[in-house]
Motif scaffolding. Structure first.
Motif, PDB file in Angstrom:
ATOM      1  N   LEU A 295       7.755   2.412 -10.474  1.00 61.12           N
ATOM      2  CA  LEU A 295       6.411   2.147  -9.965  1.00 61.12           C
ATOM      3  C   LEU A 295       6.272   0.714  -9.464  1.00 61.12           C
ATOM      4  N   LEU A 296       6.864  -0.232 -10.184  1.00 61.60           N
ATOM      5  CA  LEU A 296       6.793  -1.622  -9.737  1.00 61.60           C
ATOM      6  C   LEU A 296       7.515  -1.790  -8.406  1.00 61.60           C
ATOM      7  N   LYS A 297       8.679  -1.139  -8.279  1.00 65.14           N
ATOM      8  CA  LYS A 297       9.426  -1.257  -7.024  1.00 65.14           C
ATOM      9  C   LYS A 297       8.663  -0.616  -5.872  1.00 65.14           C
ATOM     10  N   ILE A 298       8.073   0.545  -6.120  1.00 62.42           N
ATOM     11  CA  ILE A 298       7.310   1.229  -5.063  1.00 62.42           C
ATOM     12  C   ILE A 298       6.075   0.405  -4.692  1.00 62.42           C
ATOM     13  N   ALA A 299       5.458  -0.212  -5.693  1.00 64.96           N
ATOM     14  CA  ALA A 299       4.289  -1.054  -5.424  1.00 64.96           C
ATOM     15  C   ALA A 299       4.666  -2.215  -4.512  1.00 64.96           C
ATOM     16  N   ARG A 300       5.792  -2.838  -4.768  1.00 64.43           N
ATOM     17  CA  ARG A 300       6.235  -3.958  -3.926  1.00 64.43           C
ATOM     18  C   ARG A 300       6.475  -3.506  -2.481  1.00 64.43           C
ATOM     19  N   GLU A 301       6.868  -2.245  -2.320  1.00 66.77           N
ATOM     20  CA  GLU A 301       7.171  -1.722  -0.984  1.00 66.77           C
ATOM     21  C   GLU A 301       5.916  -1.266  -0.232  1.00 66.77           C
ATOM     22  N   THR A 302       4.852  -0.887  -0.959  1.00 60.67           N
ATOM     23  CA  THR A 302       3.747  -0.187  -0.299  1.00 60.67           C
ATOM     24  C   THR A 302       2.398  -0.888  -0.365  1.00 60.67           C
ATOM     25  N   LEU A 303       2.133  -1.678  -1.409  1.00 56.83           N
ATOM     26  CA  LEU A 303       0.790  -2.236  -1.580  1.00 56.83           C
ATOM     27  C   LEU A 303       0.565  -3.454  -0.682  1.00 56.83           C
ATOM     28  N   LYS A 304      -0.600  -3.514  -0.076  1.00 60.56           N
ATOM     29  CA  LYS A 304      -0.964  -4.618   0.808  1.00 60.56           C
ATOM     30  C   LYS A 304      -2.268  -5.247   0.323  1.00 60.56           C
ATOM     31  N   LYS A 305      -2.450  -6.521   0.658  1.00 60.90           N
ATOM     32  CA  LYS A 305      -3.680  -7.214   0.293  1.00 60.90           C
ATOM     33  C   LYS A 305      -4.849  -6.662   1.098  1.00 60.90           C
ATOM     34  N   VAL A 306      -6.029  -6.613   0.438  1.00 59.96           N
ATOM     35  CA  VAL A 306      -7.246  -6.161   1.106  1.00 59.96           C
ATOM     36  C   VAL A 306      -8.327  -7.223   0.925  1.00 59.96           C
ATOM     37  N   GLY A 307      -9.274  -7.253   1.841  1.00 60.28           N
ATOM     38  CA  GLY A 307     -10.306  -8.281   1.771  1.00 60.28           C
ATOM     39  C   GLY A 307     -11.424  -7.933   0.822  1.00 60.28           C
ATOM     40  N   ILE A 308     -11.753  -6.641   0.695  1.00 61.40           N
ATOM     41  CA  ILE A 308     -12.912  -6.223  -0.091  1.00 61.40           C
ATOM     42  C   ILE A 308     -12.459  -5.290  -1.210  1.00 61.40           C
ATOM     43  N   LYS A 309     -12.894  -5.596  -2.429  1.00 64.78           N
ATOM     44  CA  LYS A 309     -12.622  -4.719  -3.569  1.00 64.78           C
ATOM     45  C   LYS A 309     -13.645  -3.586  -3.596  1.00 64.78           C
ATOM     46  N   LYS A 310     -13.238  -2.438  -4.054  1.00 66.01           N
ATOM     47  CA  LYS A 310     -14.117  -1.284  -4.159  1.00 66.01           C
ATOM     48  C   LYS A 310     -14.331  -0.925  -5.621  1.00 66.01           C
ATOM     49  N   LYS A 311     -15.291  -0.035  -5.878  1.00 70.42           N
ATOM     50  CA  LYS A 311     -15.560   0.382  -7.263  1.00 70.42           C
ATOM     51  C   LYS A 311     -14.447   1.346  -7.691  1.00 70.42           C
TER      52      LYS A 311
END
Length: 530
Positions: A295-311
């Protein structure tokens, strides 16, 4: 040399016909030797055959293979079995890593202290051996040797009261294979000679995921066959026109590929997919560790920064090998969604859902294995995390208060649980095994019920007879080692799928929040009999 094959997993225990044959040899002990994952499947085959008293497991660690000094340990254990005089034959069940490393079992056998000359034979198993002679032919020869020995020797055997020790925990690659259930956007590929597919195809198949795996022999492994494997994968997917719908391709390692260095090689088929992640599992770690690493490796490959947090709230660290079915989190998820938040259980929903994880306001970590990912997400996306496991009334209420503080949200009083003033001071509970749920119960039970708890890992019948415990909590697989000595205590099932796989996941058991409290109370109040 045979060609590389790519196959789809099928739900079965593997070669049960061979298992029935080997355990049917009279008065013979089967000693399984190899990496924990390689010998785990044999425990469940022996259990299926009702022959746990004819099996002994000797797991070999990665460090043992590195130093190569484990033969003395094996020799000592076999000599102990010979001294017990319970067997007329011993079969060493040897797996692929020892065939590749050419472990010298023959010299070890010649040096055994074996005054009665009990036959000790080597049965080499797995795809690394199949190309030479068929397993059935080799087993027939071994059975004939033992039968000839029995005819010529009139030996009096002692009664064998031993039952095989519990199996090693599920392997790291099985944990990876539990991720993203039923998501067609994710393809899981197990890089193996073929034998490593047995456990995750059967007893460790917790989410009904189908995966694909390779099939190759010892010559191909030693000479290196990653290019051929890549070509075989390409051919399979191009023929079936499947590559368009697959976004993430996971290449998952096993003991053989770890020991031959194949894990470090690039698969040519990786070019077919948008994202390819090589998960360097090796079969020597647990399923919980493997899932967390992936999961950590996949997160490094796929997650991107976003400007607005959601609920949105992420649950990190849920894993069916520890927590069982996701329904055990229903109380938690209902509580959070009623506060107006979307809940995302990372790794156990769709890949699309996983890719929105960086939008969350809070990460809730439910096991130690989730901490590395939570810390990384805090650093990368400034998402705070809370690591607590709300097992027990006090723990649940503390967790709820902490969640409210981090979300800056007022939690209604009706959400908090009330503890009934009911004490059972004469009871004593033995927590059998080691996992994070039992760790929490060690303090939750005294806090909620006023009952003393003690811990144990391996308990014999004599231990149980001498203890003053009134209840035993543990995985039901432990009951196989009690030999019927259960009249002095109640057994409270608390399945641990890393140990017992999917055997007990459907049991109606609980551990979290109000439902967990009610489950335990039902046993302590004599409303349920074990």
């Amino acid at each position: 040399m045979s060609s590389i094959a790519i196959e789809a997993s099928v739900d079965n225990l593997g070669d049960m016909a061979m298992a029935k044959r080997i355990f049917a040899i009279p008065d013979t002990l089967v000693v399984a030797i190899g990496p924990p994952t390689c010998i785990r499947i044999l425990y469940f085959r022996a259990l299926e055959c009702g022959q746990l008293s004819k099996l002994k497991l000797i797991p070999i660690s990665a460090l043992d293979y590195t130093f190569g000094d484990y033969l003395d340990k094996i020799k000592g254990l076999i000599e102990t079995a010979l001294r017990k005089a319970c067997h007329l034959g011993i079969i060493l069940y040897v797996s692929c890593p020892d065939l590749l490393s050419q472990t010298d079992f023959d010299t070890m056998i010649q040096g055994l202290d074996n005054p009665r000359k009990i036959p000790v034979e080597i049965f080499k198993r797995g795809p690394m051996e199949k190309r030479k002679t068929s397993p059935s032919q080799r087993l027939d020869k071994i059975a004939a040797k033992i039968e000839d020995f029995v005819k010529t020797r009139q030996l009096v055997l002692s009664k064998n009261a031993d039952v095989c020790e519990l199996p090693p925990l599920a392997a790291d690659y099985s944990g990876v294979l539990s991720l993203f259930p039923d998501d067609p956007a994710v393809c899981q590929f197990l890089l193996t000679g073929s034998g490593c597919a047995n456990c995750p195809s059967s007893v460790d198949r917790l989410n009904y995921n189908q995966f694909i795996f390779s099939r190759f022999d010892d010559l191909q492994a030693v000479n290196g066959c990653t290019n051929e494997i890549g070509e075989a994968i390409k051919k399979r997917f191009q023929m079936n026109h499947q590559t368009k719908e697959i976004e993430l391709f996971l290449s998952i390692g096993t003991p053989v590929t770890f020991m031959t260095g194949m894990n470090d090689h690039y698969l040519q088929a990786s070019d077919l997919f948008a994202i390819t992640a090589t998960i360097d599992t090796n079969g020597f770690q647990t399923a919980e560790e493997g899932a967390a690493k992936a999961l950590l490796k996949i997160a490094r490959e796929t997650l991107k920064k976003v400007g607005i947090k959601k609920k949105r709230i992420n649950i990190i660290g849920y894993n069916p090998f520890l927590f069982g079915k996701r329904q055990h989190f229903h109380e938690i998820e209902t509580c959070l969604t009623s506060l107006g938040y979307t809940v995302n259980v990372l790794g156990y929903e769709s890949l699309d859902s996983f890719k929105t994880a960086s939008e969350a306001e809070l990460n809730l970590v439910f096991s130690r294995q989730g901490l590395s990912m939570a810390k990384w997400m805090e650093e990368m996306f400034q998402i705070p995390y809370l690591f607590e496991i709300p097992i027990g009334i006090d723990s649940f209420n503390r967790w709820l208060r902490d969640v409210g503080e981090l979300l800056k949200t007022a939690i209604p009083e009706s959400y908090y649980l009330n503890k009934e003033p009911q004490q059972f001071p004469t009871f004593q509970v033995l927590l059998l095994g080691r996992n994070e749920i039992l760790d929490q119960l060690e303090t939750a039970i005294p806090n909620d019920f006023g009952i003393t708890t003690i811990r144990g890992m391996k308990i014999t019948d004599l231990d149980l007879q001498q203890m003053t415990v009134t209840h035993v909590i543990g995985d039901p697989l432990y009951q196989n080692s009690f030999n019927g000595i259960t009249q002095n205590f109640k057994f409270i099932p608390m399945p641990y799928p890393s140990l017992s796989g999917n055997a007990f996941m459907e049991l109606d058991y609980q551990y979290m929040g109000q439902t967990g409290y009610a489950y335990l109370k039902s046993f302590f109040s004599n409303k349920v009999t074990a």
